[in-house]
Design an enzyme around this catalytic site. Sequence first.
Site, mmCIF file in Angstrom:
data_model
loop_
_atom_site.group_PDB
_atom_site.id
_atom_site.type_symbol
_atom_site.label_atom_id
_atom_site.label_comp_id
_atom_site.label_asym_id
_atom_site.label_seq_id
_atom_site.Cartn_x
_atom_site.Cartn_y
_atom_site.Cartn_z
ATOM 1 N N ASP A 1 0.857 -1.190 0.000
ATOM 2 C CA ASP A 1 0.000 0.000 0.000
ATOM 3 C C ASP A 1 0.894 1.240 0.000
ATOM 4 O O ASP A 1 1.788 1.371 0.823
ATOM 5 C CB ASP A 1 -0.895 -0.031 1.259
ATOM 6 N N ILE A 2 0.642 2.125 -0.947
ATOM 7 C CA ILE A 2 1.454 3.347 -1.024
ATOM 8 C C ILE A 2 1.093 4.268 0.147
ATOM 9 O O ILE A 2 -0.087 4.456 0.457
ATOM 10 C CB ILE A 2 1.249 4.059 -2.386
ATOM 11 N N ASN B 1 -2.218 12.925 -4.468
ATOM 12 C CA ASN B 1 -3.337 13.385 -5.303
ATOM 13 C C ASN B 1 -3.742 14.814 -4.944
ATOM 14 O O ASN B 1 -3.935 15.659 -5.820
ATOM 15 C CB ASN B 1 -4.562 12.485 -5.084
ATOM 16 N N GLU C 1 -4.474 2.245 -4.844
ATOM 17 C CA GLU C 1 -3.022 2.337 -4.660
ATOM 18 C C GLU C 1 -2.509 1.121 -3.896
ATOM 19 O O GLU C 1 -1.547 1.214 -3.154
ATOM 20 C CB GLU C 1 -2.630 3.648 -3.962
ATOM 21 N N ASP D 1 -1.697 9.239 -10.904
ATOM 22 C CA ASP D 1 -1.653 8.137 -11.879
ATOM 23 C C ASP D 1 -0.216 7.858 -12.345
ATOM 24 O O ASP D 1 0.181 6.704 -12.514
ATOM 25 C CB ASP D 1 -2.517 8.460 -13.103
#
Length: 323
Positions: A199-200, A207, A242, A216
Amino acid sequence: LRQREASGRRMGVIAGAASRLDGLGGRILIIDDNERQAQRIAAELSIEHRPVVESDPDKARISAGGPVDLVIINGAAKRFDGLRFAASLRSTERTRHLPVLAMVDPDDRQRMVKALEIGVNDILPRPIDPQELAARVKTQIQRKRYTDYLRNNLDHSLELAVTDQLTGLHNRRYMTGQLDSLVQRSTLGGDPVAALLIDIDHFKKINDTFGHDVGDEVLREFALRLASNVRAIDLPCRYGGEEFTVIMPDTQLEDAMRIAERIRMHVAGSPFRVAQGRELLTVTISIGVSATLGEHDSPEALLKRADEGVYEAKASGRNAVVA
Ligand code: GH3
Ligand code: MG
Ligand code: MG
Ligand code: MG
């Protein structure tokens, strides 16, 4: 309006198919050791098509593997067995779908039957009538164009069904199917399967700060780094949003941990260049690692343990690997 759009799209599809079907000139390979007969047929066909004549079966085989739309073969050649050659085209992957017209003397019932048994697409009765030749050739090429079109579309939709469009990695559906069979194999006494859930960290902030498009870009760059830091047998996938997974067949927990650590360092260790090189972002990830535990394990339980690892990694301050 919505209805008009829908019918417009349908029209587009039909027009697309039609445009592939017009221009019915094809590349035709004539395989015949009777040179005069072959040249006569070639001359007839050359008005609308591009005929090539081969009198030698070895050369013909090479030509048949190239861009060819139709093969016309002399079923009663003197120097080679034309029908056997046609059968060998059918049994070779590259030429399996090539339409074949066999020239056969209609009085030679035995050869006629054999040609049909081999599965040639049509018979060209000798002597060759130019109009009949043109009609049979046109039919075969039309069919070839259409089946090529369908086959290409099928390949394309099969690929869409298993690929994540943003990153080009496998998608969740594909991963789930693969994981099911790998875990099943491992519970039946096979080697363990390991899973990474990645998981980022603070992706929402990326964002919010730089916009969704930059988000993206980060996902695509991450996918590249991920794919280049796993082994050829591993399956990197976009799990959703993500979150990513890597499924590792025949892998012990300790080995999966090492690979996870390598991925983590390759992400945190050098910044991501995004927005046409205008921004350098330091990105970090949290990784949960798990491996199958024996005969009662399941794909769901495996992923749940990896998810608990992610949770702990986040709680410990992120940019971490936890098993
Ligand atoms: P944490 O460190 O706890 O994981 O924080 P986070 O911000 O990464 O976690 P959160 O789950 O709150 O946010 C994930 C965000 O990812 C929310 C969602 O809008 C964004 N996201 C999901 N899919 C995409 C996508 O395809 N493109 C972009 N740009 N953003 C996406
Ligand atoms: Mg998340
Ligand atoms: Mg989250
Ligand atoms: Mg996140």
